[in-house]
Design a protein around this motif. Structure first.
Motif, PDB file in Angstrom:
ATOM      1  N   GLU A  19      65.312  26.328  87.092  1.00 44.99           N
ATOM      2  CA  GLU A  19      65.378  27.658  86.478  1.00 44.99           C
ATOM      3  C   GLU A  19      65.255  27.469  84.971  1.00 44.99           C
ATOM      4  OE1 GLU A  19      65.699  30.444  88.222  1.00 44.99           O
ATOM      5  OE2 GLU A  19      66.077  29.501  90.165  1.00 44.99           O
ATOM      6  N   ALA A  20      64.871  28.505  84.261  1.00 41.09           N
ATOM      7  CA  ALA A  20      64.768  28.423  82.799  1.00 41.09           C
ATOM      8  C   ALA A  20      66.094  27.988  82.180  1.00 41.09           C
ATOM      9  CB  ALA A  20      64.321  29.761  82.219  1.00 41.09           C
ATOM     10  N   THR A  21      67.201  28.381  82.796  1.00 42.92           N
ATOM     11  CA  THR A  21      68.523  28.021  82.274  1.00 42.92           C
ATOM     12  C   THR A  21      68.833  26.526  82.421  1.00 42.92           C
ATOM     13  OG1 THR A  21      69.486  28.678  84.384  1.00 42.92           O
ATOM     14  CG2 THR A  21      69.513  30.316  82.600  1.00 42.92           C
ATOM     15  N   ASP A  22      67.998  25.784  83.154  1.00 41.50           N
ATOM     16  CA  ASP A  22      68.158  24.328  83.275  1.00 41.50           C
ATOM     17  C   ASP A  22      67.517  23.592  82.107  1.00 41.50           C
ATOM     18  OD1 ASP A  22      69.457  24.258  85.861  1.00 41.50           O
ATOM     19  OD2 ASP A  22      67.497  24.697  86.763  1.00 41.50           O
ATOM     20  N   GLY A  23      66.734  24.289  81.287  1.00 40.95           N
ATOM     21  CA  GLY A  23      65.956  23.637  80.238  1.00 40.95           C
ATOM     22  C   GLY A  23      66.756  22.726  79.327  1.00 40.95           C
ATOM     23  N   ALA A  24      67.902  23.164  78.868  1.00 36.44           N
ATOM     24  CA  ALA A  24      68.709  22.349  77.953  1.00 36.44           C
ATOM     25  C   ALA A  24      69.223  21.085  78.642  1.00 36.44           C
ATOM     26  CB  ALA A  24      69.874  23.168  77.401  1.00 36.44           C
ATOM     27  N   TYR A  42      62.276  23.696  74.140  1.00 31.85           N
ATOM     28  CA  TYR A  42      61.463  24.854  74.520  1.00 31.85           C
ATOM     29  C   TYR A  42      60.444  24.465  75.593  1.00 31.85           C
ATOM     30  CZ  TYR A  42      58.392  28.894  74.159  1.00 31.85           C
ATOM     31  OH  TYR A  42      57.648  29.998  74.444  1.00 31.85           O
ATOM     32  N   ILE A  45      62.161  24.247  78.883  1.00 28.56           N
ATOM     33  CA  ILE A  45      62.491  25.589  79.379  1.00 28.56           C
ATOM     34  C   ILE A  45      61.257  26.224  80.006  1.00 28.56           C
ATOM     35  CG2 ILE A  45      63.140  27.936  78.684  1.00 28.56           C
ATOM     36  CD1 ILE A  45      64.948  26.580  76.511  1.00 28.56           C
ATOM     37  N   GLU A  49      60.551  27.213  83.999  1.00 27.42           N
ATOM     38  CA  GLU A  49      60.261  28.578  84.422  1.00 27.42           C
ATOM     39  C   GLU A  49      58.839  28.737  84.960  1.00 27.42           C
ATOM     40  OE1 GLU A  49      61.018  33.068  82.874  1.00 27.42           O
ATOM     41  OE2 GLU A  49      60.335  31.633  81.353  1.00 27.42           O
ATOM     42  N   ARG A  52      57.990  25.924  87.942  1.00 21.59           N
ATOM     43  CA  ARG A  52      59.132  25.625  88.820  1.00 21.59           C
ATOM     44  C   ARG A  52      58.704  25.215  90.215  1.00 21.59           C
ATOM     45  NH1 ARG A  52      61.707  29.538  92.071  1.00 21.59           N
ATOM     46  NH2 ARG A  52      63.672  28.650  91.387  1.00 21.59           N
TER      47      ARG A  52
END
Length: 178
Positions: A19-24, A42, A45, A49, A52
């Motif tokens: 998920e985009a929230t996994d990027g960090a 970035y 992220i 997204e 995926r």
């Protein structure tokens, strides 16, 4: 269980689409896995997204401990693996091969008849992973220089060899054995 996740009974390992929230967390994992090239947070992220369906995150007890970024090569029946990262705390679990197998068996990758990646000559860990994966699935592995040190990298990076592994596709789904 949803088709895009996988768990084992031996440990609380979960393989899933990012998920985009996994990027960090992905960014931190890659930074901890030297000598992998670090992309921007970035970039990770966006990968998580937009790509995926062809990337995978591995969680162990809720922590991100594995990551493969990849994509389908446009106009080719091939899946390209860009980066494989496994946290030191998840090493020895065969996680790299589990993630590769997981991706190769996704519906989104069903039309790919080859897996491709690039590896520098001195990256023994990557050569070992992809040779072992090819052996386990009964695929043929070939390689040739592709992105060359002087031609593509202006002398700033070692030549990357294009590694190609045939992906056998049959009723028995030999990939699941990897």
């Amino acid at each position: 269980m949803p088709k895009d996740s996988f768990t084992t009974r031996k440990e609380s390992l979960l393989l899933r689409k990012p998920e985009a929230t996994d990027g960090a967390a992905i960014w931190e994992l890659v930074r901890a896995c030297k000598p992998l090239d670090e992309n921007s947070m970035y970039c990770n992220i966006v990968q998580a997204e937009h790509f995926r369906d062809t990337c995978v995150v591995a969680e162990l007890d809720g922590d991100v401990v594995g990551w493969i970024s990849g994509h389908l090569i446009p106009n080719k029946d091939a899946f390209f693996v860009w980066q494989v990262a496994v946290s030191p705390k998840a090493r020895g679990l065969g996680l790299g091969k589990k993630m590769l197998s997981h991706l190769a068996n996704r519906d989104e990758c069903a039309d790919a008849d080859h897996l491709k990646t690039t590896i520098t000559e001195d990256n023994d860990a990557s050569w070992g992973l992809f040779r072992s994966f090819a052996r386990d699935i009964g695929g043929e592995l070939t390689d040739e220089p592709h992105y060359e040190k002087e031609v593509h990298f202006d002398g700033q990076h070692d030549t990357e060899h294009m590694v190609t592994i045939s992906l056998p596709r049959d009723e028995a789904e030999v990939l699941r054995a990897a």
